[in-house]
Design a protein around this motif. Structure first.
Motif, PDB file in Angstrom:
ATOM      1  N   ARG A 175       0.744  -1.114  -0.142  1.00 57.44           N
ATOM      2  CA  ARG A 175       0.066   0.073  -0.057  1.00 57.44           C
ATOM      3  C   ARG A 175       0.902   1.204  -0.055  1.00 57.44           C
ATOM      4  O   ARG A 175       0.485   2.164  -0.603  1.00 57.44           O
ATOM      5  CB  ARG A 175      -0.967   0.054   1.194  1.00 57.44           C
ATOM      6  N   ASP A 176       1.673   1.290   0.924  1.00 55.52           N
ATOM      7  CA  ASP A 176       2.807   2.357   0.865  1.00 55.52           C
ATOM      8  C   ASP A 176       3.360   2.497  -0.445  1.00 55.52           C
ATOM      9  O   ASP A 176       3.792   3.676  -0.884  1.00 55.52           O
ATOM     10  CB  ASP A 176       3.817   2.188   1.801  1.00 55.52           C
ATOM     11  N   TYR A 177       3.975   1.483  -1.179  1.00 55.15           N
ATOM     12  CA  TYR A 177       4.547   1.616  -2.633  1.00 55.15           C
ATOM     13  C   TYR A 177       3.723   2.471  -3.544  1.00 55.15           C
ATOM     14  O   TYR A 177       4.068   3.363  -4.086  1.00 55.15           O
ATOM     15  CB  TYR A 177       5.002   0.292  -2.826  1.00 55.15           C
ATOM     16  N   VAL A 178       2.540   1.819  -3.475  1.00 53.93           N
ATOM     17  CA  VAL A 178       1.334   2.558  -4.560  1.00 53.93           C
ATOM     18  C   VAL A 178       0.876   3.902  -3.863  1.00 53.93           C
ATOM     19  O   VAL A 178       0.960   4.859  -4.936  1.00 53.93           O
ATOM     20  CB  VAL A 178       0.116   1.550  -4.678  1.00 53.93           C
ATOM     21  N   ALA A 179       0.874   4.051  -2.795  1.00 56.62           N
ATOM     22  CA  ALA A 179       0.691   5.847  -2.338  1.00 56.62           C
ATOM     23  C   ALA A 179       2.024   6.349  -2.539  1.00 56.62           C
ATOM     24  O   ALA A 179       1.734   7.500  -3.195  1.00 56.62           O
ATOM     25  CB  ALA A 179       0.414   5.515  -0.995  1.00 56.62           C
ATOM     26  N   ALA A 180       3.257   5.797  -2.773  1.00 56.14           N
ATOM     27  CA  ALA A 180       4.402   6.828  -2.531  1.00 56.14           C
ATOM     28  C   ALA A 180       4.477   6.938  -4.257  1.00 56.14           C
ATOM     29  O   ALA A 180       5.039   7.952  -4.617  1.00 56.14           O
ATOM     30  CB  ALA A 180       5.589   5.902  -2.458  1.00 56.14           C
ATOM     31  N   VAL A 181       4.068   6.252  -5.432  1.00 53.75           N
ATOM     32  CA  VAL A 181       4.051   6.444  -6.647  1.00 53.75           C
ATOM     33  C   VAL A 181       2.873   7.519  -7.081  1.00 53.75           C
ATOM     34  O   VAL A 181       3.323   8.626  -7.380  1.00 53.75           O
ATOM     35  CB  VAL A 181       3.396   5.381  -7.460  1.00 53.75           C
ATOM     36  N   GLN A 182       1.756   7.481  -6.147  1.00 45.94           N
ATOM     37  CA  GLN A 182       0.792   8.484  -6.393  1.00 45.94           C
ATOM     38  C   GLN A 182       1.285   9.724  -5.994  1.00 45.94           C
ATOM     39  O   GLN A 182       0.906  11.066  -6.736  1.00 45.94           O
ATOM     40  CB  GLN A 182      -0.773   8.207  -6.071  1.00 45.94           C
ATOM     41  N   ASN A 183       1.741   9.852  -4.815  1.00 49.42           N
ATOM     42  CA  ASN A 183       2.082  11.057  -4.000  1.00 49.42           C
ATOM     43  C   ASN A 183       3.507  11.637  -4.453  1.00 49.42           C
ATOM     44  O   ASN A 183       3.882  12.510  -3.783  1.00 49.42           O
ATOM     45  CB  ASN A 183       1.859  10.779  -2.658  1.00 49.42           C
ATOM     46  N   ARG A 184       4.287  10.798  -5.461  1.00 51.23           N
ATOM     47  CA  ARG A 184       5.515  11.383  -5.701  1.00 51.23           C
ATOM     48  C   ARG A 184       6.572  11.420  -4.370  1.00 51.23           C
ATOM     49  O   ARG A 184       7.243  12.358  -4.075  1.00 51.23           O
ATOM     50  CB  ARG A 184       5.778  12.643  -6.105  1.00 51.23           C
ATOM     51  N   ASP A 185       6.497  10.337  -3.501  1.00 50.01           N
ATOM     52  CA  ASP A 185       6.945  10.256  -2.193  1.00 50.01           C
ATOM     53  C   ASP A 185       8.508   9.582  -2.383  1.00 50.01           C
ATOM     54  O   ASP A 185       8.543   8.421  -1.956  1.00 50.01           O
ATOM     55  CB  ASP A 185       6.213   9.651  -1.177  1.00 50.01           C
ATOM     56  N   VAL A 186       9.362  10.403  -2.511  1.00 51.95           N
ATOM     57  CA  VAL A 186      10.687  10.145  -2.893  1.00 51.95           C
ATOM     58  C   VAL A 186      11.381   9.589  -1.403  1.00 51.95           C
ATOM     59  O   VAL A 186      11.792   8.512  -1.329  1.00 51.95           O
ATOM     60  CB  VAL A 186      11.701  11.263  -3.507  1.00 51.95           C
ATOM     61  N   GLU A 187      10.869  10.265  -0.594  1.00 53.52           N
ATOM     62  CA  GLU A 187      11.234   9.583   1.061  1.00 53.52           C
ATOM     63  C   GLU A 187      10.817   8.375   1.212  1.00 53.52           C
ATOM     64  O   GLU A 187      11.710   7.457   1.942  1.00 53.52           O
ATOM     65  CB  GLU A 187      10.957  10.886   1.946  1.00 53.52           C
ATOM     66  N   ARG A 188       9.701   8.095   1.108  1.00 55.19           N
ATOM     67  CA  ARG A 188       9.400   6.718   1.377  1.00 55.19           C
ATOM     68  C   ARG A 188       9.885   5.800   0.507  1.00 55.19           C
ATOM     69  O   ARG A 188      10.274   4.773   1.067  1.00 55.19           O
ATOM     70  CB  ARG A 188       7.521   6.726   1.272  1.00 55.19           C
ATOM     71  N   PHE A 189      10.102   5.947  -0.715  1.00 55.86           N
ATOM     72  CA  PHE A 189      10.796   5.009  -1.545  1.00 55.86           C
ATOM     73  C   PHE A 189      12.243   4.787  -1.054  1.00 55.86           C
ATOM     74  O   PHE A 189      12.749   3.755  -1.055  1.00 55.86           O
ATOM     75  CB  PHE A 189      10.561   5.589  -3.093  1.00 55.86           C
ATOM     76  N   ASP A 190      12.622   5.990  -0.609  1.00 55.85           N
ATOM     77  CA  ASP A 190      14.249   5.980  -0.182  1.00 55.85           C
ATOM     78  C   ASP A 190      14.467   5.069   0.800  1.00 55.85           C
ATOM     79  O   ASP A 190      15.320   4.257   1.077  1.00 55.85           O
ATOM     80  CB  ASP A 190      14.898   7.361   0.093  1.00 55.85           C
ATOM     81  N   GLU A 191      13.124   4.864   1.812  1.00 57.71           N
ATOM     82  CA  GLU A 191      13.238   3.927   2.938  1.00 57.71           C
ATOM     83  C   GLU A 191      13.049   2.428   2.592  1.00 57.71           C
ATOM     84  O   GLU A 191      13.536   1.670   3.426  1.00 57.71           O
ATOM     85  CB  GLU A 191      12.102   4.393   3.750  1.00 57.71           C
ATOM     86  N   ILE A 192      12.033   2.203   1.679  1.00 61.18           N
ATOM     87  CA  ILE A 192      11.714   0.593   1.267  1.00 61.18           C
ATOM     88  C   ILE A 192      12.540   0.071   0.016  1.00 61.18           C
ATOM     89  O   ILE A 192      12.023  -0.888  -0.319  1.00 61.18           O
ATOM     90  CB  ILE A 192      10.305   0.689   1.098  1.00 61.18           C
ATOM     91  N   LEU A 193      13.142   0.886  -0.691  1.00 65.43           N
ATOM     92  CA  LEU A 193      13.968   0.101  -1.865  1.00 65.43           C
ATOM     93  C   LEU A 193      15.270  -0.201  -1.331  1.00 65.43           C
ATOM     94  O   LEU A 193      16.108   0.438  -0.960  1.00 65.43           O
ATOM     95  CB  LEU A 193      14.203   1.297  -3.025  1.00 65.43           C
ATOM     96  N   ALA A 194      15.545  -1.325  -1.810  1.00 64.31           N
ATOM     97  CA  ALA A 194      16.971  -1.987  -1.501  1.00 64.31           C
ATOM     98  C   ALA A 194      18.035  -1.364  -2.416  1.00 64.31           C
ATOM     99  O   ALA A 194      17.592  -0.764  -3.456  1.00 64.31           O
ATOM    100  CB  ALA A 194      17.156  -3.442  -1.927  1.00 64.31           C
TER     101      ALA A 194
END
Length: 117
Positions: A13-32
């Protein structure tokens, strides 16, 4: 395994929300660190390029995931799902994605993604 399933459900859910919201910070936390993504335009981007493209404005809105299937195989998981969204010109559209996750040092991180529209 239930805890892993709950964690992966929330991360999806976070991943999809990060796409929609352009949430680079969240992706930085959850991407290897070794993350790669196959984009709908057939390009393959590494983690740094993915974060850059995430920061750019997107033309879709109302992005939602559904028909989510999470398969856990030890410290590796695959998430398959469908998406629905509204295009820039107001049309309803659908797509699919497959994300691969690895449990590294006790944390689930996305290692790969493939998106089609």
């Amino acid at each position: 395994m239930r805890n892993d399933l709950d964690q992966l459900t929330a991360l999806n859910r976070d991943y999809v929300a990060a796409v929609q919201n352009r949430d680079v910070e969240r992706f930085d936390e959850i991407l290897a660190p070794e993350f790669y993504c196959s984009n709908p335009d057939k390009t393959l981007v590494d983690r740094a390029a993915f974060l850059q493209q995430t920061a750019r404005p997107i033309a879709i809105r109302n992005l939602h995931e559904h028909d989510v299937v999470i398969r856990i195989m030890g410290d590796f998981a695959i998430i398959h799902a469908a998406t629905s969204y509204t295009t820039a010109d107001g049309q309803q559209a659908t797509g699919r994605y497959t994300d691969c996750w690895a449990k590294l040092n006790g944390r689930w991180l996305a290692v790969s993604a493939h998106v089609s529209r």
